[in-house]
Scaffold this motif. Sequence first.
Motif, PDB file in Angstrom:
ATOM      1  N   ASP A   1      58.799  -2.086  68.205  1.00 57.03           N
ATOM      2  CA  ASP A   1      59.400  -1.008  67.568  1.00 57.03           C
ATOM      3  C   ASP A   1      60.863  -1.179  67.125  1.00 57.03           C
TER       4      ASP A   1
ATOM      5  N   GLN B   1      56.624   9.337  72.250  1.00 57.16           N
ATOM      6  CA  GLN B   1      56.784   8.985  71.009  1.00 57.16           C
ATOM      7  C   GLN B   1      55.669   8.479  70.138  1.00 57.16           C
ATOM      8  N   CYS B   2      54.991   8.000  70.878  1.00 55.36           N
ATOM      9  CA  CYS B   2      53.491   7.602  70.006  1.00 55.36           C
ATOM     10  C   CYS B   2      52.535   9.033  69.840  1.00 55.36           C
TER      11      CYS B   2
ATOM     12  N   ALA C   1      54.146  11.059  67.011  1.00 52.42           N
ATOM     13  CA  ALA C   1      53.893  10.225  65.833  1.00 52.42           C
ATOM     14  C   ALA C   1      52.276  10.395  65.272  1.00 52.42           C
ATOM     15  N   ALA C   2      51.497  10.496  66.403  1.00 50.33           N
ATOM     16  CA  ALA C   2      50.144  10.485  66.341  1.00 50.33           C
ATOM     17  C   ALA C   2      49.668  11.914  65.626  1.00 50.33           C
TER      18      ALA C   2
ATOM     19  N   TRP D   1      56.244  -2.662  73.678  1.00 44.50           N
ATOM     20  CA  TRP D   1      56.120  -1.794  72.484  1.00 44.50           C
ATOM     21  C   TRP D   1      57.601  -1.254  72.065  1.00 44.50           C
TER      22      TRP D   1
ATOM     23  N   GLU E   1      46.416   4.861  65.299  1.00 45.52           N
ATOM     24  CA  GLU E   1      47.099   3.664  65.773  1.00 45.52           C
ATOM     25  C   GLU E   1      48.203   4.108  66.930  1.00 45.52           C
ATOM     26  N   ASN E   2      48.813   5.298  66.559  1.00 43.85           N
ATOM     27  CA  ASN E   2      49.731   5.921  67.548  1.00 43.85           C
ATOM     28  C   ASN E   2      49.094   6.446  68.796  1.00 43.85           C
TER      29      ASN E   2
ATOM     30  N   GLY F   1      47.380   5.942  60.727  1.00 44.68           N
ATOM     31  CA  GLY F   1      48.609   5.857  61.397  1.00 44.68           C
ATOM     32  C   GLY F   1      48.212   6.953  62.903  1.00 44.68           C
ATOM     33  N   SER F   2      47.588   7.808  62.727  1.00 41.36           N
ATOM     34  CA  SER F   2      47.546   8.811  63.879  1.00 41.36           C
ATOM     35  C   SER F   2      46.644   8.065  65.015  1.00 41.36           C
TER      36      SER F   2
ATOM     37  N   HIS G   1      51.033  12.616  62.051  1.00 41.15           N
ATOM     38  CA  HIS G   1      50.167  12.010  60.958  1.00 41.15           C
ATOM     39  C   HIS G   1      49.107  12.868  60.707  1.00 41.15           C
TER      40      HIS G   1
END
Length: 171
Positions: free
Chosen positions: A127, A63-64, A67-68, A123, A99-100, A96-97, A71
Amino acid sequence: MAEETGPTDSQFKMIWERNLCPDIEKLMARVDDRDEFQVHPQSWLGEDDMWADPFQVSHAVKQCLVAAVDHLHACKVLVADAGAMHLAAPASLVRGSLENAAAAFWMLHPKDRAVRVTRALQWRAKDAHDEYVALAGINPEAEPKKEAQRGGLLRSPHGTVKSARESYPKG
């Protein structure tokens, strides 16, 4: 003394087109591929998933990572495809990228299974809490959903998070 300047607009565009855009598109294709992130049950990550069930470590990490990459792709679409040069938007997307991606690394990095599983559960809880905060006031079902998620995180086949950590095999 000559004043130093950064890349020109045409040089900046060339950097994006030659270096960044193809790599970002490759990453996007990989996260879109359902078969790209298969976890072997006997791998250390597969065993982490078993201990964290039903909140698999690999799912949180993927998921991270998705998302990375998402972004980064949004930044590419904004800057390279649309040609928009906003002052802050690309930096927010890149942040955002990062951080993920950092969250995925944070979960995967420890050698100790108990620490990896605990971080993935932490985490996941954060979330779920952040989702609740974002939806509070606009979604009447947010409170029951938060309670159900919190209950699921606190109940595990291994008891509480603290007792579960003590029961994890090392390695």
